[in-house]
Design an enzyme around this catalytic site. Structure first.
Site, PDB file in Angstrom:
ATOM      1  CG  ASP A   1      -1.715  -4.079  -1.363  1.00  0.00           C
ATOM      2  OD1 ASP A   1      -2.549  -4.354  -0.547  1.00  0.00           O
ATOM      3  OD2 ASP A   1      -1.524  -2.724  -1.811  1.00  0.00           O
TER       4      ASP A   1
ATOM      5  CB  CYS B   1      -0.871  -0.071   1.162  1.00  0.00           C
ATOM      6  SG  CYS B   1      -1.901   1.337   1.596  1.00  0.00           S
TER       7      CYS B   1
END
EC number: 1.7.1.13
Length: 282
Positions: free
Chosen positions: A197, A190
């Site tokens: 992620d 992120c």
């Protein structure tokens, strides 16, 4: 770190900050992030983008009250057009959806229309929303990305910092091939919180053959890279187009869910049609 990580346009985001959870409808909770933040450094201009596509969102934690106060639940499917001024910041999307929890709506279509209106306003672009009852999706098989997986290579990797160097001279020969390559090793972080992620990526192209080892090294180099899902996909598309110069190119990533949402962006310069069935990690 991305060059725009400290941009003033990100300063007001609730992402990475302590927040209150509201359970009555509040459209102001939605927050957008200008797509220009990552497109400008890549030389991508809104009036001359080399791709089209959408950001596909799946909403797994969507609930509201009907007119009599009985809770309703649904799975939502949202498609946000690539031409929108903003992408939707995911934590704000989650907080916004939570605000439906104790709010009464007359019917399902009112919920759908409310979502479309608010998301379109925040994104400043075209948004479509579909809501599904749970029995409409029960028994739906787990999907998979068609193509050749490039992950099982016997190679040594010791660099996890993003670089396009691996794509230098990554094509060979003059023969034109058409193939679809898949990797489940995509991991980025992120932009704001640096939380991981996890995603799977499908790359479909027509052109000079791309060296699979170099491509895999390039994808693995995202492991310490901080950017939103949508920005990573556009960066990958732009880098492949720039260095490998395929005639046709489509890049599609499906990320694992967080906070009841998964984000699945795709970008293409041809008639690519994405599969929308969730993958095994979703």
């Amino acid at each position: 770190m991305s060059s725009y990580a400290n941009h003033q346009a990100l300063a007001g985001l609730t992402l990475g900050k302590s927040t209150d959870y509201r359970d009555t409808y509040d459209a102001s909770l939605l927050q957008g992030v200008p797509r220009s933040l990552n497109r400008d450094p890549l030389g991508l201009k809104a009036d001359n983008l080399p791709f089209h596509g959408t950001d596909i969102w799946t909403l797994y934690e969507l609930s509201w009250l009907n007119a009599k106060g009985l809770p309703q639940v649904a799975v939502g499917h949202v498609e946000l057009d690539y031409t929108s001024v903003n992408l939707i910041e995911s934590k704000s999307f989650k907080l916004y959806l939570n605000s439906f929890n104790q709010t009464r709506f007359n019917n399902w279509d009112e919920v759908r229309q409310t979502l479309e209106r608010d998301l379109s306003t925040c994104a400043q672009g075209k948004v479509s929303v579909a809501l599904y009852r749970l029995d409409e999706l029960e028994g739906q098989p787990i999907g998979h990305f068609n193509g050749t997986c490039i992950d099982d290579q016997d190679i040594t990797i010791d660099n996890y910092e993003f670089t396009t160097d691996y794509l230098e001279n990554a094509t060979s020969g003059e023969k034109v091939v058409e193939e679809t390559l898949v990797s489940h090793l995509l991991k980025s972080n992120c932009l704001i919180t640096h939380q991981p992620d996890w995603g799977s990526i499908q790359i479909q192209y027509r052109g000079r053959q791309i060296d699979r080892e170099k491509l895999l090294r390039y994808l693995v180099s995202f492991r310490h890279h901080n950017e939103f899902h949508e920005q990573c996909v556009e960066r990958i598309f732009n880098d492949l187009l720039r260095f490998c110069q395929p005639e046709k190119l489509s890049v599609y990533a499906r990320y694992t869910r967080r906070g009841g949402l998964d984000i699945n962006p795709w970008r293409s310069n041809n008639d690519f049609v994405p599969s929308t069935t969730r993958l095994v990690r979703q």
